[in-house]
Design a protein around this motif. Structure first.
Motif, short mmCIF file in Angstrom:
data_model
loop_
_atom_site.label_atom_id
_atom_site.label_comp_id
_atom_site.label_asym_id
_atom_site.label_seq_id
_atom_site.Cartn_x
_atom_site.Cartn_y
_atom_site.Cartn_z
N THR A 219 2.27 -3.51 -2.53
CA THR A 219 2.51 -4.61 -1.88
C THR A 219 1.94 -4.54 -0.63
O THR A 219 1.56 -3.42 -0.20
CB THR A 219 4.23 -4.79 -1.94
OG1 THR A 219 4.31 -3.49 -1.18
CG2 THR A 219 4.88 -4.88 -3.07
N MET A 220 1.94 -5.59 0.14
CA MET A 220 1.39 -5.53 1.29
C MET A 220 1.95 -4.77 2.43
O MET A 220 3.41 -5.31 2.66
CB MET A 220 1.01 -7.10 2.21
CG MET A 220 -0.03 -7.78 1.28
SD MET A 220 -0.36 -9.47 2.10
CE MET A 220 -1.90 -9.84 1.35
N ASN A 221 1.56 -3.94 3.24
CA ASN A 221 2.06 -3.48 4.38
C ASN A 221 3.56 -2.65 4.00
O ASN A 221 4.34 -2.68 4.91
CB ASN A 221 2.13 -4.41 5.39
CG ASN A 221 2.30 -3.68 6.53
OD1 ASN A 221 1.77 -2.87 6.92
ND2 ASN A 221 2.88 -4.49 7.84
N SER A 222 3.74 -2.14 2.89
CA SER A 222 4.94 -1.24 2.87
C SER A 222 4.75 -0.22 1.56
O SER A 222 5.41 -0.26 0.57
CB SER A 222 6.07 -2.27 1.98
OG SER A 222 5.80 -2.95 1.07
N SER A 223 3.86 0.60 1.69
CA SER A 223 3.45 1.64 0.88
C SER A 223 4.60 2.61 0.63
O SER A 223 5.00 2.77 -0.64
CB SER A 223 1.98 2.08 1.12
OG SER A 223 0.93 1.19 0.76
N ALA A 224 4.71 3.21 1.74
CA ALA A 224 5.66 4.37 1.76
C ALA A 224 7.40 3.57 1.31
O ALA A 224 7.97 4.23 0.43
CB ALA A 224 5.76 5.12 2.81
N CYS A 225 7.58 2.80 2.20
CA CYS A 225 9.09 2.18 1.92
C CYS A 225 9.07 1.33 0.60
O CYS A 225 9.94 1.98 -0.08
CB CYS A 225 9.40 1.37 3.33
SG CYS A 225 8.26 0.20 3.67
N GLY A 226 8.27 0.41 0.64
CA GLY A 226 8.51 -0.54 -0.41
C GLY A 226 8.05 0.43 -1.87
O GLY A 226 8.72 0.08 -2.86
N GLY A 227 7.01 1.18 -1.73
CA GLY A 227 6.65 1.91 -2.83
C GLY A 227 7.86 2.81 -3.45
O GLY A 227 7.97 3.13 -4.41
N ASN A 228 8.74 3.50 -2.56
CA ASN A 228 9.69 4.31 -2.89
C ASN A 228 10.84 3.46 -3.65
O ASN A 228 11.70 3.74 -4.36
CB ASN A 228 10.25 5.03 -1.83
CG ASN A 228 9.56 6.44 -1.56
OD1 ASN A 228 9.64 7.54 -2.32
ND2 ASN A 228 8.82 6.45 -0.57
N VAL A 229 11.12 2.49 -2.93
CA VAL A 229 12.08 1.28 -3.31
C VAL A 229 11.98 1.05 -4.70
O VAL A 229 12.76 1.06 -5.80
CB VAL A 229 12.26 0.19 -2.54
CG1 VAL A 229 13.20 -0.83 -3.08
CG2 VAL A 229 12.86 0.67 -1.27
N PHE A 230 10.35 0.80 -4.86
CA PHE A 230 10.22 0.24 -6.30
C PHE A 230 10.47 1.43 -7.40
O PHE A 230 11.15 0.99 -8.57
CB PHE A 230 8.53 -0.02 -6.47
CG PHE A 230 8.02 -0.45 -7.80
CD1 PHE A 230 8.48 -1.57 -8.41
CD2 PHE A 230 7.51 0.76 -8.51
CE1 PHE A 230 7.58 -1.78 -9.89
CE2 PHE A 230 7.03 0.50 -9.81
CZ PHE A 230 7.27 -0.77 -10.41
N SER A 231 10.08 2.59 -6.96
CA SER A 231 10.22 3.51 -8.17
C SER A 231 11.75 4.08 -8.35
O SER A 231 12.24 4.27 -9.54
CB SER A 231 9.46 5.05 -7.82
OG SER A 231 8.20 4.79 -7.80
N PHE A 232 12.55 3.80 -7.44
CA PHE A 232 14.06 4.09 -7.55
C PHE A 232 14.53 2.90 -8.28
O PHE A 232 15.26 3.15 -9.17
CB PHE A 232 14.60 4.26 -5.96
CG PHE A 232 16.00 4.12 -6.06
CD1 PHE A 232 16.61 5.23 -6.64
CD2 PHE A 232 16.83 3.40 -5.50
CE1 PHE A 232 18.14 5.25 -6.81
CE2 PHE A 232 18.40 3.27 -5.35
CZ PHE A 232 18.83 4.26 -6.23
N VAL A 233 14.35 1.62 -7.97
CA VAL A 233 15.03 0.46 -8.43
C VAL A 233 14.64 0.30 -9.87
O VAL A 233 15.45 0.15 -11.09
CB VAL A 233 14.84 -0.72 -7.72
CG1 VAL A 233 15.14 -2.04 -8.54
CG2 VAL A 233 15.25 -0.72 -6.26
N GLU A 234 13.32 0.36 -10.22
CA GLU A 234 12.59 0.19 -11.51
C GLU A 234 12.63 1.56 -12.27
O GLU A 234 12.37 1.37 -13.32
CB GLU A 234 11.20 -0.15 -11.41
CG GLU A 234 11.08 -1.81 -10.62
CD GLU A 234 11.73 -2.74 -11.23
OE1 GLU A 234 11.99 -2.78 -12.68
OE2 GLU A 234 12.47 -3.73 -10.54
N GLN A 235 12.86 2.69 -11.81
CA GLN A 235 12.82 3.78 -12.66
C GLN A 235 11.57 4.23 -13.07
O GLN A 235 11.40 4.28 -14.22
CB GLN A 235 13.88 4.02 -13.63
CG GLN A 235 15.30 4.24 -12.89
CD GLN A 235 15.52 5.61 -12.09
OE1 GLN A 235 15.50 6.61 -12.59
NE2 GLN A 235 15.58 5.18 -10.55
#
Length: 257
Positions: free
Chosen positions: A168-184
């Protein structure tokens, strides 16, 4: 193995430059109190910082960092963590990346986001979390070949192929971790502009994020390969990353005409 032992193996066998970062989203008050009671030492941002700056202390200095929303000064991260609603400032902050404001809005709202606001978030070197918490995600800042080995071990351990990371744009660490957590799901993505300059991500580094529920299986796959040959996939039997020699090297010969 303990997480401390796992970290030691990962640092040695994959030649990691940074500690793997264990990320924990606290939603339960009693779980948070137990963590704060048992942690030997907790650091907190002196002033609001961006999320990937929290991770600097964990991956570079080996510190356990905890904060609630008051210690987070990044709108992107606050939005992804559910600590901020969509507003004009967040949309306008993405204007430089996109064609128009309407596209900026669509891109922002399509980012991964926690449905429940966490009470707080902890980031810590993987080796320090024994007896404190189970990680929601494990975040590696690593090079291309380290990322490839982690991806291959994850695919084999979880019987997942192909992998489909979420960028995603401008959210590699924050959004990246949320994606892995939510989507497993496994995530592998480049640094965004914020994590590159403020989060001190080197140009040759890439983010690999593994859900905590699948981390031990991924690690066990590495251990199984070590037992059979070595940690290297490119040259089994060699130490990581393996000799930098093309498989067909004897055939690649040039002669003067």
């Amino acid at each position: 193995m303990t997480y401390n032992e796992m970290q030691a193996v990962l640092m040695k066998e994959l030649r990691l430059y940074h500690y793997p970062v264990a990320v924990k989203f606290f939603f339960d008050e009693s779980e948070l109190e137990e963590f704060q009671r048992n942690a030997p030492e907790i650091h907190a941002p002196l002033k609001p910082m961006i999320f990937c700056q929290w991770e600097i202390a964990a991956r570079m200095q080996g510190q356990i960092v905890y904060s609630d929303a008051d210690g987070l000064g990044c709108g992107n991260a606050r939005f992804c963590f559910g600590w901020k609603d969509l507003d004009d400032a967040e949309i306008k902050g993405h204007a430089k990346y996109v064609q128009d404001i309407e596209q900026a809005k669509r891109f922002v709202v399509s980012k991964p986001m926690l449905e429940t606001k966490p009470l707080g978030i902890a980031v810590a070197p993987l080796g320090s979390i024994d007896g404190l918490f189970e990680p929601d995600t494990v975040h590696f800042y690593c090079d291309n070949m380290q990322a490839y080995h982690l991806a291959v071990d994850y695919m084999a351990a979880t019987d997942t192929h192909p992998l489909r990371p979420n960028i995603t744009m401008n959210s590699s660490a924050c959004g990246g971790n949320v994606f892995s957590f939510v989507e497993q799901e496994f995530n592998m993505l480049p640094a965004c502009s914020g994590s590159y300059n403020a989060g001190k991500t080197e140009r040759g580094e890439i983010n690999v994020i593994i859900p905590g529920t699948k981390f031990k299986a991924t690690f066990q796959r590495l251990m199984d390969r070590i037992e059979k040959a070595s940690s290297s996939i490119t040259r089994p039997g060699d130490g990581f990353p393996g000799a930098d020699i093309c498989k067909n090297c004897p055939l690649i010969i040039f002669k003067k005409r």
